[in-house]
Design a protein around this motif. Structure first.
Motif, PDB file in Angstrom:
ATOM      1  N   TRP A 435      41.550  85.988  32.795  1.00 22.35           N
ATOM      2  CA  TRP A 435      41.030  84.622  32.841  1.00 22.35           C
ATOM      3  C   TRP A 435      40.072  84.278  31.706  1.00 22.35           C
ATOM      4  O   TRP A 435      40.124  83.147  31.181  1.00 22.35           O
ATOM      5  N   PRO A 436      39.156  85.163  31.280  1.00 21.48           N
ATOM      6  CA  PRO A 436      38.279  84.786  30.157  1.00 21.48           C
ATOM      7  C   PRO A 436      39.039  84.370  28.902  1.00 21.48           C
ATOM      8  O   PRO A 436      38.749  83.303  28.336  1.00 21.48           O
ATOM      9  N   PRO A 437      40.027  85.152  28.418  1.00 19.84           N
ATOM     10  CA  PRO A 437      40.736  84.676  27.221  1.00 19.84           C
ATOM     11  C   PRO A 437      41.516  83.392  27.457  1.00 19.84           C
ATOM     12  O   PRO A 437      41.627  82.561  26.550  1.00 19.84           O
ATOM     13  N   ALA A 438      42.061  83.218  28.665  1.00 18.44           N
ATOM     14  CA  ALA A 438      42.794  81.981  28.947  1.00 18.44           C
ATOM     15  C   ALA A 438      41.857  80.775  28.874  1.00 18.44           C
ATOM     16  O   ALA A 438      42.175  79.753  28.236  1.00 18.44           O
ATOM     17  N   ALA A 439      40.695  80.883  29.506  1.00 18.13           N
ATOM     18  CA  ALA A 439      39.754  79.763  29.518  1.00 18.13           C
ATOM     19  C   ALA A 439      39.216  79.471  28.125  1.00 18.13           C
ATOM     20  O   ALA A 439      39.135  78.303  27.701  1.00 18.13           O
ATOM     21  N   VAL A 440      38.866  80.518  27.385  1.00 21.85           N
ATOM     22  CA  VAL A 440      38.293  80.315  26.048  1.00 21.85           C
ATOM     23  C   VAL A 440      39.330  79.722  25.100  1.00 21.85           C
ATOM     24  O   VAL A 440      39.032  78.791  24.329  1.00 21.85           O
ATOM     25  N   CYS A 441      40.562  80.236  25.136  1.00 22.79           N
ATOM     26  CA  CYS A 441      41.595  79.725  24.227  1.00 22.79           C
ATOM     27  C   CYS A 441      41.977  78.290  24.560  1.00 22.79           C
ATOM     28  O   CYS A 441      42.204  77.475  23.656  1.00 22.79           O
ATOM     29  N   LEU A 442      42.051  77.958  25.840  1.00 15.28           N
ATOM     30  CA  LEU A 442      42.345  76.567  26.204  1.00 15.28           C
ATOM     31  C   LEU A 442      41.220  75.639  25.766  1.00 15.28           C
ATOM     32  O   LEU A 442      41.477  74.528  25.274  1.00 15.28           O
ATOM     33  N   ALA A 443      39.973  76.075  25.926  1.00 10.77           N
ATOM     34  CA  ALA A 443      38.851  75.247  25.477  1.00 10.77           C
ATOM     35  C   ALA A 443      38.885  75.068  23.960  1.00 10.77           C
ATOM     36  O   ALA A 443      38.645  73.961  23.447  1.00 10.77           O
ATOM     37  N   ALA A 444      39.185  76.135  23.232  1.00 11.87           N
ATOM     38  CA  ALA A 444      39.265  76.032  21.773  1.00 11.87           C
ATOM     39  C   ALA A 444      40.408  75.116  21.351  1.00 11.87           C
ATOM     40  O   ALA A 444      40.266  74.301  20.425  1.00 11.87           O
ATOM     41  N   ALA A 445      41.556  75.235  22.031  1.00 11.86           N
ATOM     42  CA  ALA A 445      42.688  74.372  21.710  1.00 11.86           C
ATOM     43  C   ALA A 445      42.350  72.911  21.974  1.00 11.86           C
ATOM     44  O   ALA A 445      42.685  72.018  21.176  1.00 11.86           O
ATOM     45  N   GLY A 446      41.667  72.641  23.086  1.00  8.06           N
ATOM     46  CA  GLY A 446      41.267  71.268  23.382  1.00  8.06           C
ATOM     47  C   GLY A 446      40.281  70.726  22.360  1.00  8.06           C
ATOM     48  O   GLY A 446      40.373  69.561  21.944  1.00  8.06           O
ATOM     49  N   ALA A 447      39.346  71.571  21.925  1.00  6.51           N
ATOM     50  CA  ALA A 447      38.354  71.128  20.937  1.00  6.51           C
ATOM     51  C   ALA A 447      39.020  70.817  19.596  1.00  6.51           C
ATOM     52  O   ALA A 447      38.711  69.801  18.953  1.00  6.51           O
ATOM     53  N   GLU A 448      39.945  71.667  19.159  1.00  9.51           N
ATOM     54  CA  GLU A 448      40.619  71.406  17.878  1.00  9.51           C
ATOM     55  C   GLU A 448      41.499  70.163  17.957  1.00  9.51           C
ATOM     56  O   GLU A 448      41.572  69.374  17.010  1.00  9.51           O
ATOM     57  N   THR A 449      42.181  69.983  19.070  1.00  4.31           N
ATOM     58  CA  THR A 449      43.039  68.803  19.222  1.00  4.31           C
ATOM     59  C   THR A 449      42.204  67.531  19.231  1.00  4.31           C
ATOM     60  O   THR A 449      42.567  66.525  18.597  1.00  4.31           O
ATOM     61  N   ALA A 450      41.080  67.558  19.923  1.00  2.00           N
ATOM     62  CA  ALA A 450      40.205  66.382  19.958  1.00  2.00           C
ATOM     63  C   ALA A 450      39.632  66.086  18.573  1.00  2.00           C
ATOM     64  O   ALA A 450      39.570  64.915  18.156  1.00  2.00           O
ATOM     65  N   ALA A 451      39.220  67.114  17.867  1.00  2.00           N
ATOM     66  CA  ALA A 451      38.684  66.905  16.518  1.00  2.00           C
ATOM     67  C   ALA A 451      39.741  66.344  15.581  1.00  2.00           C
ATOM     68  O   ALA A 451      39.452  65.497  14.726  1.00  2.00           O
ATOM     69  N   LEU A 452      41.005  66.777  15.774  1.00  2.63           N
ATOM     70  CA  LEU A 452      42.093  66.257  14.943  1.00  2.63           C
ATOM     71  C   LEU A 452      42.364  64.792  15.269  1.00  2.63           C
ATOM     72  O   LEU A 452      42.584  63.966  14.364  1.00  2.63           O
ATOM     73  N   ALA A 453      42.338  64.458  16.559  1.00  2.00           N
ATOM     74  CA  ALA A 453      42.588  63.067  16.960  1.00  2.00           C
ATOM     75  C   ALA A 453      41.472  62.145  16.498  1.00  2.00           C
ATOM     76  O   ALA A 453      41.716  60.993  16.114  1.00  2.00           O
ATOM     77  N   LEU A 454      40.236  62.653  16.512  1.00  2.00           N
ATOM     78  CA  LEU A 454      39.087  61.835  16.108  1.00  2.00           C
ATOM     79  C   LEU A 454      38.810  61.910  14.615  1.00  2.00           C
ATOM     80  O   LEU A 454      37.850  61.295  14.136  1.00  2.00           O
ATOM     81  N   GLU A 455      39.645  62.674  13.895  1.00  2.00           N
ATOM     82  CA  GLU A 455      39.508  62.838  12.440  1.00  2.00           C
ATOM     83  C   GLU A 455      38.114  63.327  12.070  1.00  2.00           C
ATOM     84  O   GLU A 455      37.450  62.785  11.181  1.00  2.00           O
TER      85      GLU A 455
END
Length: 489
Positions: A435-455
């Motif tokens: 669970w720790p790697p799953a939670a951390v990787c999903l959070a990182a993926a969400g952060a990168e996707t949001a940063a890409l959408a917000l430029e």
């Protein structure tokens, strides 16, 4: 005075029985000061002296049938852990020289080099099928069909990660028959779901056909890898590899490209079907199946890794438009590095066991485990660095559209940070912490996707910041995990 003042019990009356003879090795305590823990020390002295942590002693006490009630009645301590801690504190450490040992995690690196090539070769299918992916720009200005292929790959990656965990679990509990029956249902269902994901986005027919082949290949390759038949994959990929090689030196007709791709898909499906049917065998499987939820974190980890890798490859094109360069060399380098990553995971487990055998206390084990973790991670990042430079230099640059983006310091460090996330997450999974790697990787993926959408800033800079933080968190988890004795049992 010749010595410190001591309280002396009254001498027994003449009619009292004589005191018991002293034990060998020293005088015995008088009965008025008798402590049953002393007898326990006499019985378990060597084992207690050689223990690295009080939990080892507690485990032995419980294995001998000592219950909490017995500990309170006989020894006056709250539980076995308090008793074990007292034994550990009262007996000096004495550690014999470790016996010669074999490494149960020893593995030849050539096997993992082969697996790295097996993971990377399917990428040649994109080079062979690129001429079919033509048409108006796709969503976000990407090349035609990119959205459908990406959605299919994300679903397939996540599903097959979870399926592989479940099939490996069934393989361990019920043998090849149980794993085969798990794959018989799970692999086709995963292929269908991945293709349905492609259908949800607009794409030309050629892109959808390619997505169908991609989905089928991922499912079949997962079955072959779980069943130990990965040596069949290079044979199945040979037509695509030969076709991609020829396409670099001459203009292949469309029919030749289609034949090569279909030959690979047909071969891998035939090999996976045959291996699965042979694995199932006759008769029922008596081993109970684990709950489906047990494989959920592995699928979520796969999804997070897929998103992070996709952003690394397509981030510049999404941020700056279709004219930006595709960072395909980065993805190829990461894929090739998975062979080295697997081998270093084995080495990390073997070296961690050696660190446990050489440690004489909890602090020593933690320091040695941290050193092992740092050494193996450094080895993986060194291999990944070499692969990034190599693939970047060899990436076909026949036109500006296919040339990779410049490999600056930020991009290189971002790739290494992403590699550290992938490797440390796989390490935690290997030790049963999913669970720790799953939670951390999903959070990182969400952060990168949001940063890409917000430029927000350049994709490489965002990736470096997000994956750097994620890898630090995962490495902290891994250091704590490897520093515990029970992890290595």
């Amino acid at each position: 005075m010749s010595g410190p003042l001591r309280l002396v019990p009254p001498r027994p009356a003449p009619s009292a029985p004589p005191p018991p003879a002293p034990r060998a090795g020293g005088p015995r305590r008088p009965r008025w000061a008798h402590d049953p823990v002393d007898e326990l020390i006499d019985d378990m002295g060597e084992l207690v002296a050689e223990a690295v942590h009080p939990d080892e002693i507690a485990a032995v006490l419980e294995a001998d049938g000592l219950t909490g009630d017995q500990v309170r009645e006989r020894f006056g301590r709250r539980d076995t852990f308090e008793l074990a801690a007292e034994l550990y504190a009262r007996v000096p450490r004495r550690h014999p020289e470790p016996l010669p040992r074999t490494d149960p995690w020893a593995a030849h690196p050539g096997r993992f080099l082969f697996r790295g090539l097996v993971f990377a070769l399917p990428g040649l299918g994109y080079a062979l099928g690129a001429p079919f992916l033509s048409g108006p720009p796709d969503v976000l200005g990407l090349p035609a069909g990119s959205g459908a292929l990406t959605a299919s790959a994300l679903v397939g990656w996540a599903w097959n990660q979870a399926l592989a965990h479940r099939a490996y679990t069934r393989l361990a509990s019920g043998g090849h028959a149980a794993a085969g029956r798990c794959l018989r249902l799970g692999a086709p269902l995963g292929a269908v779901l991945a293709f349905v994901a492609a259908l949800l986005l607009p794409a030309p027919g050629a892109a959808l056909a390619f997505a169908a082949g991609q989905s089928a290949y991922l499912a079949a390759a997962t079955a072959l890898l779980v069943l130990g038949k990965e040596r069949l994959l290079p044979l199945a990929l040979a037509p695509t590899a030969v076709g991609a090689g020829l396409s670099l030196v001459l203009e292949l007709p469309s029919w030749a490209r289609v034949v090569a791709l279909l030959a690979t898909i047909g071969a891998v499906l035939a090999a996976a079907t045959r291996a699965t049917v042979r694995a199932m065998g006759p008769g029922p499987v008596n081993a109970p199946a684990p709950p489906l939820a047990a494989s959920l974190p592995y699928g979520l980890f796969g999804l997070g890794c897929a998103v992070l890798t996709t952003v690394a490859a397509l981030g510049d094109m999404v941020r700056y438009g279709a004219g930006a360069a595709l960072a395909g060399a980065v993805v190829i380098a990461l894929t090739l590095s998975m062979g080295a990553a697997e081998w270093l995971l084995y080495r990390c487990r073997g070296l961690a066991l050696a660190a446990l055998a050489d440690s004489t206390g909890p602090n020593g084990l933690r320091l040695r485990a941290a050193r092992v973790l740092g050494l193996c991670l450094a080895g993986y990042l060194a291999a990944l660095t070499a692969l990034v430079f190599t693939t970047h230099a060899l990436w076909p640059a026949a036109s500006p559209d296919t040339a990779p983006p410049p490999l600056g310091a930020a991009r290189l460090l971002a790739v290494l940070a992403l590699g550290a996330v992938l490797w440390s997450g796989l390490l935690l999974q290997a030790f049963g912490s999913a669970w720790p790697p799953a939670a951390v990787c999903l959070a990182a993926a969400g952060a990168e996707t949001a940063a890409l959408a917000l430029e927000i800033s350049a994709p490489a800079v965002v990736q470096l910041a997000v994956c750097g933080a994620a890898s630090a968190v995962l490495l902290a988890f891994a250091t704590a995990l490897l520093g515990r004795i029970t992890t290595h049992r």
